[in-house]
Design an enzyme around this catalytic site. Structure first.
Site: not given
Length: 265
Positions: A142, A155
């Site tokens: 990401s 995350y």
């Protein structure tokens, strides 16, 4: 869908294949001629792909946090389906919370899937690929791994760890013909993205997407210079390139697919 033959004769394992980016990766690889073992903790969604590519896609349930299950599945797959040429780590979870409110369970589970899962699958694949002197491993990470995001600490940290792990693995196995790269998407129209919008109280998807494209100064977040939210296929195309021979001299690379949102910071 891709309709090439570049990957004909190759065998790929994809995790998180039941939906979103994982499903798009399976479709792209199969569409380019590869045989694919599509895995997910909830594999029902991948069955549609097996129906579209009956001779190419095999579906199996897999919890990537279970090291034993990963090793057993890879061993079985190599025995029954053939040598593994490609492994793509897509399985991931997102638990949004400010750090001060983040639970131990959410932190641990995020790392168990996003980092531990990448370790388990990549280790099992790399052992076999390195012994044969060929192979390609891609981890879908990401852009949050490189730019701080409020409410996304677990995350972002787990994805940053997965990126560096994949680079280190790439260095270790490069001399044995195995390439390891990462693809780092930004905001992408997946179930995960929609769930995050819903949790934030977004009134509708179009409005939520518009706010992401425009950016949010109060949240210290830039917009998307290309002016659009990514589709899962945009990410899958990047994966397809990295596992192909067109990327034969690329390893330990982190390819951002975010429309310029991070300004490559």
């Amino acid at each position: 869908m891709s309709a090439g033959t570049e990957l004909t004769g190759r065998f790929a394992l994809v995790t998180g294949a039941g939906r979103g980016i994982g499903a798009a990766v399976v479709a792209r690889l199969a569409g380019d001629g590869a045989r694919v073992l599509a895995t997910d903790v909830d594999p029902e969604g991948a069955e549609t792909l097996a129906g579209q590519y009956p001779a190419q896609v095999t579906v199996r349930e897999l919890d990537v946090t279970d090291a034993g299950a990963v090793e057993s599945l890879v061993e079985e797959a190599e025995r029954t389906l053939g040598p593994l040429d490609i492994a793509v780590n897509v399985a991931g979870v997102l638990r949004c919370s400010d750090v001060t409110d983040l639970s131990d369970e959410d932190w641990a589970h995020t790392f168990a899937v996003n980092t531990g899962g990448v370790f388990h699958v990549s280790r099992a694949a790399a052992r076999r690929m390195a012994a044969r002197g060929r192979g390609s491993i891609v981890t879908v990470a990401s852009n949050a791994a490189g730019v701080p995001r409020a409410g996304m600490s677990a995350y972002a940290a787990s994805k940053a760890a997965a990126v560096m792990f994949t680079k280190c693995l790439g260095l270790e196995v490069a001399a044995r013909g195995v390439r390891c790269n990462t693809v780092s998407p930004g905001s992408t129209l997946t179930g995960m993205q929609r769930a995050m919008w819903a949790a934030s109280g977004a009134e509708d998807e179009a409005a939520a997407a518009r706010r992401v494209i425009e950016g949010d100064l109060a949240a210290h977040r830039t917009g998307i210079p290309l002016g659009r939210i990514a589709e899962p296929e945009d990410v899958a195309d990047a994966v397809l390139f990295l596992v192909s021979d067109r990327a034969r001299h690329i390893t330990m690379h982190d390819l951002y697919v975010d429309g310029g949102a991070t300004l490559r910071a």
